[in-house]
Design an enzyme around this catalytic site. Structure first.
Site, PDB file in Angstrom:
ATOM      1  N   THR A  10     -22.011 -68.818  11.718  1.00 18.95           N
ATOM      2  CA  THR A  10     -20.683 -68.917  12.350  1.00 18.95           C
ATOM      3  C   THR A  10     -20.723 -68.482  13.822  1.00 18.95           C
ATOM      4  O   THR A  10     -20.280 -69.213  14.709  1.00 18.95           O
ATOM      5  CB  THR A  10     -19.687 -68.015  11.582  1.00 18.95           C
ATOM      6  OG1 THR A  10     -19.800 -68.337  10.194  1.00 18.95           O
ATOM      7  CG2 THR A  10     -18.270 -68.254  12.019  1.00 18.95           C
ATOM      8  N   LYS A 101     -23.522 -55.044  13.429  1.00 17.19           N
ATOM      9  CA  LYS A 101     -23.034 -53.661  13.359  1.00 17.19           C
ATOM     10  C   LYS A 101     -23.755 -52.837  12.305  1.00 17.19           C
ATOM     11  O   LYS A 101     -23.937 -51.639  12.461  1.00 17.19           O
ATOM     12  CB  LYS A 101     -21.526 -53.628  13.126  1.00 17.19           C
ATOM     13  CG  LYS A 101     -21.042 -54.390  11.918  1.00 17.19           C
ATOM     14  CD  LYS A 101     -20.285 -55.626  12.311  1.00 17.19           C
ATOM     15  CE  LYS A 101     -20.149 -56.593  11.148  1.00 17.19           C
ATOM     16  NZ  LYS A 101     -19.432 -57.804  11.492  1.00 17.19           N
ATOM     17  N   GLU A 125     -21.716 -55.888  22.504  1.00 15.89           N
ATOM     18  CA  GLU A 125     -20.256 -56.081  22.626  1.00 15.89           C
ATOM     19  C   GLU A 125     -19.685 -56.854  21.433  1.00 15.89           C
ATOM     20  O   GLU A 125     -18.586 -56.561  20.938  1.00 15.89           O
ATOM     21  CB  GLU A 125     -19.942 -56.835  23.927  1.00 15.89           C
ATOM     22  CG  GLU A 125     -18.474 -56.966  24.245  1.00 15.89           C
ATOM     23  CD  GLU A 125     -17.851 -55.624  24.590  1.00 15.89           C
ATOM     24  OE1 GLU A 125     -17.117 -55.111  23.737  1.00 15.89           O
ATOM     25  OE2 GLU A 125     -18.110 -55.088  25.687  1.00 15.89           O
ATOM     26  N   VAL A 128     -18.431 -55.218  17.754  1.00 19.08           N
ATOM     27  CA  VAL A 128     -17.198 -54.456  17.498  1.00 19.08           C
ATOM     28  C   VAL A 128     -15.988 -55.259  17.971  1.00 19.08           C
ATOM     29  O   VAL A 128     -15.884 -55.612  19.146  1.00 19.08           O
ATOM     30  CB  VAL A 128     -17.215 -53.098  18.255  1.00 19.08           C
ATOM     31  CG1 VAL A 128     -15.937 -52.333  17.971  1.00 19.08           C
ATOM     32  CG2 VAL A 128     -18.431 -52.281  17.865  1.00 19.08           C
ATOM     33  N   GLY A 183     -11.898 -69.121   4.495  1.00 17.90           N
ATOM     34  CA  GLY A 183     -13.150 -68.814   5.179  1.00 17.90           C
ATOM     35  C   GLY A 183     -13.119 -67.506   5.947  1.00 17.90           C
ATOM     36  O   GLY A 183     -14.033 -67.214   6.714  1.00 17.90           O
ATOM     37  N   GLU A 186     -15.902 -63.151   3.065  1.00 15.99           N
ATOM     38  CA  GLU A 186     -17.174 -63.587   2.487  1.00 15.99           C
ATOM     39  C   GLU A 186     -17.010 -63.757   0.979  1.00 15.99           C
ATOM     40  O   GLU A 186     -16.090 -63.188   0.383  1.00 15.99           O
ATOM     41  CB  GLU A 186     -18.251 -62.509   2.708  1.00 15.99           C
ATOM     42  CG  GLU A 186     -18.356 -61.992   4.107  1.00 15.99           C
ATOM     43  CD  GLU A 186     -18.986 -63.002   5.038  1.00 15.99           C
ATOM     44  OE1 GLU A 186     -19.801 -63.807   4.580  1.00 15.99           O
ATOM     45  OE2 GLU A 186     -18.599 -62.999   6.214  1.00 15.99           O
ATOM     46  N   LYS A 201     -18.528 -50.348  12.537  1.00 11.81           N
ATOM     47  CA  LYS A 201     -18.001 -50.546  13.892  1.00 11.81           C
ATOM     48  C   LYS A 201     -17.561 -49.210  14.493  1.00 11.81           C
ATOM     49  O   LYS A 201     -17.747 -48.958  15.679  1.00 11.81           O
ATOM     50  CB  LYS A 201     -16.841 -51.536  13.865  1.00 11.81           C
ATOM     51  CG  LYS A 201     -17.309 -52.961  13.535  1.00 11.81           C
ATOM     52  CD  LYS A 201     -16.147 -53.862  13.209  1.00 11.81           C
ATOM     53  CE  LYS A 201     -16.593 -55.273  12.878  1.00 11.81           C
ATOM     54  NZ  LYS A 201     -15.532 -56.083  12.260  1.00 11.81           N
ATOM     55  N   GLY A 298     -14.223 -64.377  13.770  1.00  8.77           N
ATOM     56  CA  GLY A 298     -14.264 -65.810  14.076  1.00  8.77           C
ATOM     57  C   GLY A 298     -15.430 -66.118  14.993  1.00  8.77           C
ATOM     58  O   GLY A 298     -15.811 -65.303  15.840  1.00  8.77           O
TER      59      GLY A 298
HETATM   60  N1  HSE Z   1     -15.873 -59.608   8.510  1.00  7.76           N
HETATM   61  C1  HSE Z   1     -15.622 -59.128   9.824  1.00  7.76           C
HETATM   62  C2  HSE Z   1     -14.121 -58.964  10.036  1.00  7.76           C
HETATM   63  C3  HSE Z   1     -16.185 -60.093  10.809  1.00  7.76           C
HETATM   64  O1  HSE Z   1     -13.364 -59.508   9.258  1.00  7.76           O
HETATM   65  O2  HSE Z   1     -13.709 -58.287  10.961  1.00  7.76           O
HETATM   66  C4  HSE Z   1     -16.212 -59.610  12.221  1.00  7.76           C
HETATM   67  O3  HSE Z   1     -17.027 -58.478  12.354  1.00  7.76           O
END
Ligand code: HSE
Length: 417
Positions: A10, A101, A125, A128, A183, A186, A201, A298
């Site tokens: 992605t 992360k 960058e 987070v 989507g 996960e 994070k 995203g």
């Molecule tokens: N799964 C994470 C979220 C993706 O939803 O924030 C971005 O780190």
């Protein structure tokens, strides 16, 4: 400046898309022309971009061993082989840009030391809060301030789920299924919903803001999967919102690290941050309070932060990230919160007094006690003053043994003070 990209999922696809769509713009923004030379993946079929202009390899070692490549972008995700790819790239004298992360939270100290030994940069960058620029500002514009606290909503998936639960009065499993269909979540959503992603994070924010290594295992961690529509409904009735908040702050010389749901008043700045948006709030002695809000997840928003780091390297303006030192962490049992505790109880007028006595026995001040429902649905709702986690845990153990207790239905923290 030649770049090798490992991982075309992605975020990797987003990196390629920005390169292909904004090529001329990127050229204008960089002192040194950046060329994406090589892309690496075991399976390129999930990448919708045209890859014909790039060298394509399936072994990350081919990127790391290419002497022409000076910058490696690691977007594999997961712990291994991502950690090895980062470490070997740094050892080979290459800069690394990553969104990983988990690897940085667990191995950041060693990897940053390796970067320093090899006089290269390890930039993150994108790891987070997606598109929000927070790591670079903490290491540049905000350096004159001593940062006292960093907190915010740093997981898009859980913020999406909580927003939907509030808006549609839906239960957690059905909104999670919807998030998976769209989507956002996960197939295995535990890293998001159990709070680990936010915690990783938070560790990176602490390393960046305070230059300390905070081991994820020592933080207070609770996810959102136990939240019920009843909790949300009660919050709505009181003009409140429940958010998953990550917080790192200095408390009496020790670092307090926590990730858990929090009840916030509707007017709180974090309460208005909805869906996949994230917010990061910083408090420093010079800069005062600052808040950033933006897309926290995203492919393309996160890839925009990857490109911010690549351009910083091309312009020789990359932030300096010292290897963090071990932090003295505040133990969980000493952390202080106000709580809202909902008990399902036998429907008897004496129960509220019995429960209140136990609260005072464990030095948990009761600010409000409400009896609600009747019969099988009889409930007591206690709003407490600030109390230690350790006292609250001992209180809950004792409450659980009371013959009049049917269930400890929920225990939520209220506010961020
Ligand atoms: N799964 C994470 C979220 C993706 O939803 O924030 C971005 O780190």
């Amino acid at each position: 400046m030649k770049v090798g990209l490992i991982g075309t999922g992605t975020v990797g696809s987003g990196v390629i898309r920005i390169y292909q769509q904004n090529g001329e713009h990127l050229d204008r923004q960089s002192l040194e022309k950046v060329q994406l030379k090589t892309v690496c993946d075991l399976d390129f079929t999930r990448c919708p971009q045209d890859l014909s202009a790039f060298q394509r390899v399936s072994d990350w070692r081919d990127v790391v061993s290419d002497p022409e490549i000076g910058t490696v972008v690691e977007l594999i995700g997961g712990e291994e082989p991502a950690r090895s790819a980062i470490a070997q790239s740094l050892q080979a004298g290459k800069h690394v840009v990553t969104a990983n992360k988990m690897v940085l939270a667990r191995h950041g100290r060693d990897l940053l030391a390796l970067a320093s030994e090899n006089r290269v940069s390890l930039l993150f960058e994108a790891a987070v809060a997606g598109a929000i620029p927070v790591i670079a500002p903490l290491r540049s514009s905000l350096l004159p301030s001593r940062i006292q606290a960093v907190y915010g909503i740093v997981n898009g998936t859980t913020n999406f789920i909580l927003s939907r639960m509030h808006r549609f009065h839906a239960d957690f499993p059905s909104v999670l299924a919807e998030a998976q269909r769209l989507g956002y979540a996960e197939a295995d959503p535990s890293s998001d919903v159990d709070g680990y992603d936010s915690l990783y994070k938070l560790c990176l924010l602490a390393a960046t803001a305070f230059e300390v290594q905070a081991s994820p295992g020592k933080a207070l961690l609770e996810g959102i999967s136990a939240l019920s529509p009843r909790d949300i409904q009660q919050a709505i009735e009181r003009n409140e919102v429940i958010k998953l908040v990550a917080m790192a702050r200095w408390t009496g010389g020790r670092l307090e690290m926590r990730v858990h749901p929090v009840i916030l008043e509707e007017g709180h700045p974090l309460a208005t941050v909805s869906d996949v948006f994230n917010a990061v709030h910083v408090l420093g002695d010079g800069c005062g309070e600052l808040t950033w809000i933006g897309r926290g997840a995203g492919g393309v928003p996160t890839a925009s932060s990857v490109w911010a780091d690549i351009l910083a390297l091309a312009n020789r303006t990359a932030y300096r990230m010292p290897a963090p030192v071990a932090a003295d962490l505040l133990p969980k049992e000493e952390m202080v919160s106000s709580f809202r505790i909902r008990l399902c109880v036998q429907d008897h007028p004496d129960v509220i007094a019995s429960a209140s006595n136990l609260f005072s026995q464990y030095q948990v001040e009761v600010r409000e006690a409400v009896r609600a429902g009747s019969g099988e649905g009889a409930e007591l709702i206690f709003q407490t003053g600030p109390a230690r986690e350790g006292n609250k845990d001992r209180l809950l153990e004792t409450l659980a043994q009371q013959p009049w207790l049917r269930e400890i239905a929920s225990v939520l923290r209220v506010g961020l003070e």
